[in-house]
Design a protein around this motif. Structure first.
Motif, PDB file in Angstrom:
ATOM      1  N   HIS A 405       3.798 -32.296   0.922  1.00 29.64           N
ATOM      2  CA  HIS A 405       3.555 -30.692   1.431  1.00 29.64           C
ATOM      3  C   HIS A 405       5.402 -29.591   1.386  1.00 29.64           C
ATOM      4  O   HIS A 405       5.224 -28.938   1.671  1.00 29.64           O
ATOM      5  N   LEU A 444      -6.194 -22.993  -9.313  1.00 27.25           N
ATOM      6  CA  LEU A 444      -6.235 -21.778 -10.378  1.00 27.25           C
ATOM      7  C   LEU A 444      -6.077 -21.567 -12.186  1.00 27.25           C
ATOM      8  O   LEU A 444      -6.308 -21.939 -13.197  1.00 27.25           O
ATOM      9  N   TYR A 445      -4.632 -21.921 -11.915  1.00 28.32           N
ATOM     10  CA  TYR A 445      -3.705 -22.041 -13.110  1.00 28.32           C
ATOM     11  C   TYR A 445      -4.167 -22.942 -14.230  1.00 28.32           C
ATOM     12  O   TYR A 445      -4.215 -22.690 -14.981  1.00 28.32           O
ATOM     13  N   MET A 448      -7.304 -22.362 -15.552  1.00 26.78           N
ATOM     14  CA  MET A 448      -6.803 -21.432 -16.866  1.00 26.78           C
ATOM     15  C   MET A 448      -6.468 -21.751 -17.805  1.00 26.78           C
ATOM     16  O   MET A 448      -6.707 -21.489 -18.837  1.00 26.78           O
ATOM     17  N   LYS A 466     -12.503 -24.565  -3.584  1.00 30.94           N
ATOM     18  CA  LYS A 466     -12.277 -24.138  -4.108  1.00 30.94           C
ATOM     19  C   LYS A 466     -11.322 -24.561  -5.746  1.00 30.94           C
ATOM     20  O   LYS A 466     -11.237 -24.411  -6.498  1.00 30.94           O
ATOM     21  N   LEU A 469     -12.785 -26.847  -7.877  1.00 31.20           N
ATOM     22  CA  LEU A 469     -13.382 -26.532  -8.326  1.00 31.20           C
ATOM     23  C   LEU A 469     -13.179 -25.836  -9.755  1.00 31.20           C
ATOM     24  O   LEU A 469     -13.555 -25.768 -11.024  1.00 31.20           O
ATOM     25  N   TYR A 470     -12.065 -24.827  -9.284  1.00 32.10           N
ATOM     26  CA  TYR A 470     -11.436 -24.508 -10.799  1.00 32.10           C
ATOM     27  C   TYR A 470     -10.820 -25.447 -11.467  1.00 32.10           C
ATOM     28  O   TYR A 470     -10.932 -25.384 -12.892  1.00 32.10           O
ATOM     29  N   ALA A 491     -18.978 -30.583  -1.500  1.00 32.79           N
ATOM     30  CA  ALA A 491     -19.045 -29.191  -2.681  1.00 32.79           C
ATOM     31  C   ALA A 491     -18.556 -28.974  -3.995  1.00 32.79           C
ATOM     32  O   ALA A 491     -19.487 -28.921  -5.062  1.00 32.79           O
TER      33      ALA A 491
ATOM     34  N   GLU B   2     -23.596 -24.537  -2.341  1.00 31.93           N
ATOM     35  CA  GLU B   2     -22.978 -25.672  -3.544  1.00 31.93           C
ATOM     36  C   GLU B   2     -22.915 -24.084  -4.347  1.00 31.93           C
ATOM     37  O   GLU B   2     -21.529 -23.756  -4.600  1.00 31.93           O
ATOM     38  N   SER B   5     -20.665 -21.279  -2.989  1.00 30.18           N
ATOM     39  CA  SER B   5     -18.888 -21.647  -3.212  1.00 30.18           C
ATOM     40  C   SER B   5     -18.607 -21.268  -4.429  1.00 30.18           C
ATOM     41  O   SER B   5     -17.878 -21.057  -5.479  1.00 30.18           O
ATOM     42  N   THR B   8     -18.094 -16.995  -5.017  1.00 29.99           N
ATOM     43  CA  THR B   8     -16.988 -17.012  -4.300  1.00 29.99           C
ATOM     44  C   THR B   8     -15.985 -16.966  -5.719  1.00 29.99           C
ATOM     45  O   THR B   8     -14.731 -16.490  -6.066  1.00 29.99           O
ATOM     46  N   LEU B   9     -15.380 -18.677  -6.239  1.00 32.36           N
ATOM     47  CA  LEU B   9     -14.870 -18.526  -7.252  1.00 32.36           C
ATOM     48  C   LEU B   9     -14.935 -18.132  -8.420  1.00 32.36           C
ATOM     49  O   LEU B   9     -14.147 -17.192  -8.969  1.00 32.36           O
ATOM     50  N   ASP B  12     -13.326 -14.455  -7.475  1.00 27.75           N
ATOM     51  CA  ASP B  12     -11.568 -14.754  -7.198  1.00 27.75           C
ATOM     52  C   ASP B  12     -11.271 -14.911  -8.705  1.00 27.75           C
ATOM     53  O   ASP B  12     -10.261 -13.970  -9.419  1.00 27.75           O
ATOM     54  N   VAL B  16      -7.923 -12.773 -10.145  1.00 28.02           N
ATOM     55  CA  VAL B  16      -7.293 -12.659 -11.073  1.00 28.02           C
ATOM     56  C   VAL B  16      -7.023 -11.937 -12.376  1.00 28.02           C
ATOM     57  O   VAL B  16      -6.057 -11.407 -12.916  1.00 28.02           O
ATOM     58  N   VAL B  17      -7.718 -12.424 -13.235  1.00 26.33           N
ATOM     59  CA  VAL B  17      -8.132 -11.866 -14.622  1.00 26.33           C
ATOM     60  C   VAL B  17      -7.902  -9.893 -14.649  1.00 26.33           C
ATOM     61  O   VAL B  17      -6.823  -9.195 -15.273  1.00 26.33           O
ATOM     62  N   SER B  22      -0.195 -10.474 -11.411  1.00 25.55           N
ATOM     63  CA  SER B  22      -0.911 -11.634 -10.521  1.00 25.55           C
ATOM     64  C   SER B  22       0.372 -12.346 -10.101  1.00 25.55           C
ATOM     65  O   SER B  22      -0.319 -13.164  -9.198  1.00 25.55           O
ATOM     66  N   ARG B  33      -1.345 -17.710   3.336  1.00 26.26           N
ATOM     67  CA  ARG B  33      -0.448 -17.781   3.322  1.00 26.26           C
ATOM     68  C   ARG B  33       0.772 -17.858   4.445  1.00 26.26           C
ATOM     69  O   ARG B  33       1.029 -18.702   4.937  1.00 26.26           O
ATOM     70  N   LEU B  36      -0.601 -21.082   5.760  1.00 28.49           N
ATOM     71  CA  LEU B  36      -0.135 -21.605   5.943  1.00 28.49           C
ATOM     72  C   LEU B  36       2.123 -21.992   6.010  1.00 28.49           C
ATOM     73  O   LEU B  36       1.942 -23.014   6.673  1.00 28.49           O
ATOM     74  N   ARG B  68      -4.305 -30.427   6.885  1.00 28.45           N
ATOM     75  CA  ARG B  68      -3.672 -31.090   6.667  1.00 28.45           C
ATOM     76  C   ARG B  68      -3.869 -32.487   6.594  1.00 28.45           C
ATOM     77  O   ARG B  68      -3.087 -33.489   6.348  1.00 28.45           O
TER      78      ARG B  68
END
Lengths: 575, 241
Positions: A405, A444-445, A448, A466, A469-470, A491, B2, B5, B8-9, B12, B16-17, B22, B33, B36, B68
């Motif tokens: 982390h 995500l990156y 992609m 997520k 999943l990405y 999920a 399932e 989600s 939602t993906l 997103d 982003v696109v 970006s 963040r 976080l 975490r």
């Protein structure tokens, strides 16, 4: 091509050696499938439980070389308990019963026994090559069988195995008439070595190209060995301690001067650094240097050695080299393709460790760099972005920041942008390991941009399903995905069950997947083996009644054509 | 569930696109963040207090830390559960066991040369990736095992682990000798009841009975372990005298 006789087609196929290409060829038409089947010489099986030896023999009756991998990669780090599996015995037995003329066996992360090695040595007259990497379960008695019985042995290559050293006489089991040795690597043996037998063996092996000694071979013996084998290309020095024995040092220097063929140097398990200069005359020819076990070589001795190695392509080193040392590498080793920097001080606070500056220096100085494994204490997004710009040719990029982390140490941000830059720039990236503070954004990156990615290692990263999943949705070529201590759950696991048919395996430990989720997966995908590894009492999972929601400690799933394996120990539950 | 989600993906993805810059976080991203950094700060505070307190009995385990940090199974369960640091987590850093053992052995070799280093290196060995594997052999069993001494903090724990390793029915290859011993505990101090005794080879090459010295001292000098039959141990002791 249909107008050519089979022999001609087969001859053409002989030029096609890559497994992927041969698999593609076999799909073209029935006739090609048949020809390819009978002419396949080298078989590669990435997961020994994905197929059975019987089915292998039915498909490829004539192969000569078999490569098998057993335990999942994270077994290297003690995450897979002892006894999990990966036994090679059934394979050796099946091959011995058949008429296959096995010549080469390469095993990685498998359990090998002395009985298996003996059966191997007696069953295949033309057996030539044994390569064992990260294996366990056998002793030097097994090696003695190989030495005694394999008349045509060329390679005995033991890399980082756990071998019970009975301090026996396995080296003297090679018959006096035996002269065909090409590769001998026993660096991982802990015990004493019969030096007389070793010298006699080396002296009667004119074809010996690769010799890697264990730490029980002292300097004077090394000097004698080198004197009678100047044709060696790949040398692993054992113990290199100079006990003020100047005569041996002189002999060594004399021997080294004849080593014009030497290209690869490793070992130095216990080393007196000031003796390194004996090797300077041959450094300019070296393409591979592995000093990652040489804890006592650092500072100016190391730098001086490296300054002579202008043709180096592969360098494995400890982080005691420091950023300054890496700058020397960057300015000297312009041919460098692969770099691995291992840590010496695991609990932090070492001031000789490498930082992001070393990595940037290497990326700037070495245009041919394509593979890197880098352990460090700190990293920044800016550095990674610079590295990506300097080196868009990475095929393998593995960065391990020792503290889980840990964010960018300058901005305190997650390292998403840094790794994002890497995957965006490196269009040929096949293997990636990420570390440090990471959110779903990095995945995500990866999803992609990392279109060629085949293997991804994730630890202590991500925020939600997520993230996973990405990756599953984006990386079409993913083969091996291994995840630990990350908050991905059912999920993500269940979103696209068919994805796992395109992958070799998935490992998830200390994540958020539940037993109920795993059961659902197993029901939906009967062609997968879904293994739950639970070192704590397995039965408790059923009894407490909340089993559906109980978190699974370790999940390992893999595609297979032979169903549930029969050799699983009690702590492995196959759903 | 399932399905939710997944949609939602895709949202997103579009975000982003379509966004020009970006690197500009969406509102959600910003929130994330912030959360976080709060979580991280808490984690760092915890670690700072950890670093100051060297004793292993500190139990400042903030369960309010972000999820975490509470990833449980990856953290070695000690009696005092601490927040994860790189010295405490199983299998971290990702270095092959073979290499890890090699590093620990080298530290020990250096310790042998400098007695004052012993304590420092003992600490190093304890913290070094949480692994300190030594070989264990048992009379009558051809293949040895390895055990991580750093996984234990006392002799009893070590004894229990060895018992599991060598005396449990499904892990031991079938030999006549072990059949009658399934219930016996492996006694550290030889009292003759189990017929077995645990010994170790120290850095001077002598074979000693396990259990005489404090645990830390034992860790600093042990090279390997051997489970002997009591009769043989007595014989050896007599010879040493």
């Amino acid at each position: 091509m249909n107008y050519f006789p089979d022999e001609v087609i087969e001859h053409v196929f002989d030029f096609v050696t890559s497994h992927k290409d041969r698999n593609s060829i076999s799909l073209v038409c029935k006739s090609w499938f048949k020809i390819e089947r009978y002419s396949r010489q080298n078989v590669f099986i990435g997961n020994c439980y994905s197929i059975s030896p019987e089915r292998l023999l039915r498909r490829f009756p004539c192969f000569k070389s078999l490569t098998l991998k057993g335990k999942p990669h994270f077994a290297d780090f003690n995450l897979v308990p002892h006894g999990w599996g990966g036994f090679v015995q059934p394979w050796i037995e099946a091959l011995a019963r058949s008429r296959v003329g096995l010549e080469e066996l390469r095993l990685k992360r498998m359990v090998v026994t002395d009985e298996g090695l003996e059966l191997l040595s007696r069953s295949f007259v033309n057996f030539k090559s044994l390569v064992l990497v990260s294996c366990e379960g056998f002793s030097t008695d097994g090696l003695a069988s190989i030495a005694s019985n394999c008349r045509h042995l060329r390679d005995l290559d033991l890399q980082e195995n756990e071998i019970d050293d009975h301090r026996g006489q396995w080296l003297s089991c090679f018959p006096e008439t035996y002269t065909s040795l090409v590769t001998l690597n026993f660096a991982c043996l802990e015990g004493e070595t019969n030096l007389v037998a070793l010298e006699r063996l080396v002296a009667r092996s004119p074809n010996l190209r690769s010799l890697k000694l264990n730490r029980a071979v002292p300097l004077d013996a090394l000097a004698r060995l080198m004197a009678c084998a100047p044709q060696i290309v790949d040398l692993g020095v054992g113990s290199y301690e100079d006990e003020q024995d100047s005569e041996s040092c002189l002999k060594l220097q004399a021997a080294i001067r004849k080593y014009t063929s030497l290209r690869s140097l490793s070992g130095f398990l216990e080393a007196a650094p000031h003796c390194l200069s004996a090797f300077h005359p041959v450094c300019h020819n070296l393409t591979s240097l592995n000093l990652s076990y040489a804890a006592e070589i650092h500072g100016s001795h190391l730098i001086k050695l490296i300054e002579h190695c202008k043709k180096l392509q592969r360098l494995w080193i400890l982080d005691s080299i420091g950023d300054k040392g890496l700058e020397v590498v960057a300015s000297t080793c312009k041919e460098l393709q692969e770099l691995r920097v291992f840590p010496t001080d695991l609990h932090g606070g070492g001031n000789t460790a490498v930082t992001e500056d070393g990595l940037v220096a290497i990326s700037a100085g070495c245009p041919k760099l394509h593979s890197i494994l880098y352990f460090c204490q700190q990293m920044t997004n800016a550095a990674l972005i610079t590295v990506a710009r300097n080196c868009p040719n990475f095929i393998r990029f593995r960065l391990c920041i020792l503290e889980p982390h840990k964010p960018d140490h300058v901005t305190s941000q997650p390292l998403d942008e840094g790794f994002g830059a890497i995957v965006q720039a490196c269009k040929n990236l096949k293997r990636l390991s990420v570390s440090g503070l990471l959110t779903d954004q990095v995945f995500l990156y990866i999803g992609m941009f990392a279109t060629q990615l085949e293997m991804l290692s994730i630890a202590f990263a991500g925020d939600t399903d997520k993230g996973m999943l990405y990756v599953l949705n984006g990386c079409k070529k993913m083969r091996k995905l291994e995840i630990r201590d990350s908050p991905f759950g059912d999920a993500a696991l269940l979103a696209d069950v068919n994805k796992y048919e395109t992958m070799r395996s998935l490992w998830m430990s200390s994540c958020e997947v539940t037993l109920g989720g795993c059961k659902r997966l197993a029901r939906k995908a009967p062609w997968l083996n879904v293994e739950i590894i639970n070192e704590n009492d397995n039965n408790r999972m059923e009894e407490n009644g909340y089993e559906g929601r109980q978190k699974v400690d370790k999940l390992y799933l893999y595609r297979t054509v032979v169903g549930t394996r029969v050799d699983a120990p009690p702590f492995v539950w196959i759903l | 569930m399932e399905g939710g989600s997944a949609s939602t993906l895709s949202n997103d993805d579009n975000l982003v696109v379509s966004s020009e810059d970006s690197s500009s976080p969406t509102e959600n991203g910003l929130e994330l963040r912030l959360t976080l950094s709060l979580g991280r700060k808490g984690f760092r505070d915890c670690r700072a207090s950890q670093a100051n307190d060297d004793s292993s009995s500190s139990s400042s385990s903030p369960s309010s830390l972000s999820s975490r940090a509470s990833v449980t199974a990856g953290i070695k369960r000690t009696a005092d559960s601490m927040a994860p640091t790189s010295g405490q987590v199983v299998g971290w850093p990702p270095i092959r066991t073979y290499r890890m053992n090699s590093m620990v052995n080298q530290a020990k070799t250096l310790a042998m040369e400098d007695p004052q280093q012993v304590n420092r290196n003992t600490n190093d060995a304890t913290k070094m990736g949480s692994s300190m594997f030594v070989k264990v052999t048992m009379d009558g069993i051809p293949i040895g095992r390895k055990i991580d001494l750093n996984a234990h903090k006392c002799y009893e724990s070590l004894s229990n682990a060895l018992e599991d390793m060598f005396l449990k029915p499904n892990t031991v290859p079938s030999t006549q000798e072990t059949d009658g011993r399934l219930e016996t505990r492996l006694k550290i101090l030889p009292d003759g009841s189990s017929g077995l005794v645990l010994t170790y080879e120290d850095k001077e090459g002598d074979w000693m009975l396990v259990g005489d010295v404090p645990w830390r001292m034992f860790i600093g000098s042990v090279k390997r372990l051997r489970i002997m039959k009591t009769s043989e141990a007595t014989g050896a002791a007599k010879m040493n005298l």
